[in-house]
Write an enzyme that holds these catalytic residues in place. Structure first.
Site, short mmCIF file in Angstrom:
data_model
loop_
_atom_site.label_atom_id
_atom_site.label_comp_id
_atom_site.label_asym_id
_atom_site.label_seq_id
_atom_site.Cartn_x
_atom_site.Cartn_y
_atom_site.Cartn_z
CG ASN A 7 32.59 19.60 70.10
OD1 ASN A 7 33.03 20.52 70.61
ND2 ASN A 7 33.31 18.72 69.22
CG ASP A 9 35.73 21.63 70.50
OD1 ASP A 9 36.16 21.27 71.54
OD2 ASP A 9 35.70 21.35 69.39
CG HIS A 10 31.74 25.85 68.81
ND1 HIS A 10 32.75 26.34 68.24
CD2 HIS A 10 31.20 24.84 68.09
CE1 HIS A 10 32.94 25.75 67.03
NE2 HIS A 10 32.37 24.98 66.78
NE ARG A 18 34.96 41.17 74.06
CZ ARG A 18 34.30 41.81 74.79
NH1 ARG A 18 34.13 42.04 75.92
NH2 ARG A 18 33.12 42.50 73.87
CG HIS A 43 39.54 19.21 67.80
ND1 HIS A 43 39.16 19.58 66.60
CD2 HIS A 43 40.90 18.96 67.67
CE1 HIS A 43 40.14 19.15 65.60
NE2 HIS A 43 41.12 18.76 66.32
NE ARG A 45 41.16 23.33 64.59
CZ ARG A 45 40.59 22.55 63.86
NH1 ARG A 45 39.53 22.28 63.71
NH2 ARG A 45 41.12 22.66 62.56
NE ARG A 49 40.91 26.95 64.57
CZ ARG A 49 40.59 26.57 63.41
NH1 ARG A 49 39.32 26.49 63.02
NH2 ARG A 49 41.47 26.36 62.52
CD GLU A 70 36.19 16.29 67.94
OE1 GLU A 70 36.57 17.34 67.65
OE2 GLU A 70 35.04 15.92 67.96
CB THR A 100 34.65 23.27 61.34
OG1 THR A 100 34.42 22.10 62.17
CG2 THR A 100 33.89 23.20 60.10
CB THR A 101 37.01 18.64 61.43
OG1 THR A 101 37.44 18.97 62.76
CG2 THR A 101 37.78 17.69 61.15
CD GLU A 151 32.70 11.16 65.79
OE1 GLU A 151 33.38 11.00 66.65
OE2 GLU A 151 32.02 12.52 65.63
CG HIS A 189 31.20 17.71 60.90
ND1 HIS A 189 32.18 18.30 61.62
CD2 HIS A 189 30.79 18.90 60.09
CE1 HIS A 189 32.63 19.67 61.07
NE2 HIS A 189 31.51 19.94 59.88
N GLY A 211 28.19 19.35 68.65
CA GLY A 211 28.74 20.65 69.14
C GLY A 211 27.86 21.80 68.74
N1 PXP Z 1 32.81 14.80 65.78
C1 PXP Z 1 34.13 15.28 65.52
C2 PXP Z 1 35.08 14.31 65.14
C3 PXP Z 1 34.32 16.57 65.05
O1 PXP Z 1 35.57 16.99 64.70
C4 PXP Z 1 33.39 17.54 65.30
C5 PXP Z 1 33.62 18.94 65.21
O2 PXP Z 1 34.56 19.40 65.87
C6 PXP Z 1 32.05 17.11 65.64
C7 PXP Z 1 31.81 15.78 66.02
C8 PXP Z 1 31.02 17.88 66.09
O3 PXP Z 1 30.49 18.75 65.25
P1 PXP Z 1 29.61 19.94 65.16
O4 PXP Z 1 30.04 20.99 66.16
O5 PXP Z 1 29.38 20.20 63.88
O6 PXP Z 1 28.39 19.31 65.80
#
Ligand code: PXP
Length: 235
Positions: A7, A9-10, A18, A43, A45, A49, A70, A100-101, A151, A189, A211
Site C-alpha cells: 500500500n 498511500d503514505h 507540502r 486508497h 479517499r 488526503r 480501496e 485511518t480505516t 479482506e 491493517h 502499507g
Molecule cells: N488493507 C486495507 C483495506 C486498508 O484500508 C489499509 C489501510 O489503508 C491497509 C490494508 C493497510 O494498512 P496499513 O497501512 O496499516 O498497513
C-alpha cells in the site's frame, strides 16, 4: 507463499504534506516490480488526503502491476472505478474524521447499496473484496452478497499484539477464516515484521496488504529492504 500488496498511500501522504510533487508514489512501482511484489494497493479517499486521481490514472494506465483500489462503497465511487478498471476493488468504510480505516465495513448497513456496487464492478470483471472485521456474521453476509474475496481487518489483532489479548485476537481471525467457504481470504491493517509471523501460519490467508509499516521502515532502510523484510516472512 502468500501474496503481498504494498500500500503506497503514505508516499502520497508525505508529498501532500507540502502539496508538491515529491515523493511521487508512481516511482515506487519499479522497486515493487523488481522485487516481484504481487500488486500495488492504494486508497483514493473522498477527501483526497493522500492518493490523487492523477496517481490512480497513471498507475493503472502504466499496467506495470495489478492494482487493488480501496474505495468507499458509494455509487459515485463505483462509477469512477469503472472508468479506470483496477484488477481488484476493495470496499472499505470511509469516515472523514478518521485517521485511518478504523474497522471493517458493516455489511448489515446500506446492504442494498453495497450489493449494487458489487454487481456493477463484478459485471465489468473487477474482483470485489470486502474489508470486514473478523466476525462470522460479516463473512456470512459477504458470501450472500456474492463478493469474490474478503479482506480481514487485522487492526484489533495488531493492536493486541504483545498484550494479554493477543492470542484471543489471533484465534478470532483463525476461527472465522474457516467459515469463508469459496471466498478468497486476504488480510491487512497494522501489520509489521513483528506481528506478521504468527498470522502467516493461518494458511487460508492468501494475500496481505501492508502499507504503514513498510513506508515507515523505508525511511530508515529504503523501500527495497523494507519490502524484502516483509517478503522474507511470507516465504
Ligand atoms: N488493507 C486495507 C483495506 C486498508 O484500508 C489499509 C489501510 O489503508 C491497509 C490494508 C493497510 O494498512 P496499513 O497501512 O496499516 O498497513
Amino acid at each position: 507463499m502468500a501474496r503481498l500488496g504494498v500500500n503506497i498511500d503514505h508516499i502520497a501522504t508525505l508529498r501532500e504534506a507540502r502539496k508538491g510533487v515529491e515523493p511521487d508514489p508512481f516511482l515506487s512501482l519499479s522497486i515493487l516490480t523488481s522485487l516481484n511484489v504481487d500488486q500495488v494497493t492504494l486508497h483514493l479517499r473522498e477527501d483526497r488526503r493522500h492518493i490523487q486521481e492523477d496517481d490512480l490514472a497513471r498507475i493503472i494506465q502504466s499496467k506495470v502491476l495489478p492494482v487493488n483500489l480501496e474505495m468507499s462503497a458509494s455509487p459515485q465511487m463505483a462509477e469512477f472505478t469503472l472508468r479506470y478498471k483496477p484488477k481488484t476493488a476493495t470496499l472499505v468504510p470511509e469516515n472523514r474524521s478518521e485517521i485511518t480505516t478504523e474497522g471493517g465495513l458493516d455489511l448489515t448497513k446500506k446492504t442494498d447499496e453495497i450489493q449494487k456496487v458489487i454487481s456493477l464492478l463484478q459485471a465489468e470483471k473487477i474482483c470485489v473484496s470486502l474489508f470486514i472485521d473478523p466476525d462470522i456474521k460479516q463473512i456470512k453476509l459477504a458470501k450472500e452478497l456474492g463478493a469474490f474475496a474478503i479482506e480481514i481487518h487485522t487492526g484489533a489483532y495488531a493492536y493486541a499484539f504483545g498484550k494479554k489479548n493477543e492470542k484471543e485476537e489471533w484465534s478470532r481471525i483463525n476461527d472465522v477464516v474457516k467459515s469463508a467457504g469459496h471466498l478468497k481470504v486476504y488480510a491487512g491493517h497494522g501489520l509489521n515484521v513483528s506481528n506478521l509471523p504468527s498470522l502467516v501460519s493461518i494458511k487460508q490467508i492468501e494475500e496481505y496488504n501492508i502499507g504503514h509499516s513498510i513506508i515507515s521502515r523505508a525511511v530508515f532502510v529504503g523501500l527495497k529492504q523494507a519490502i524484502a523484510e516483509i517478503q522474507a516472512i511470507l516465504r
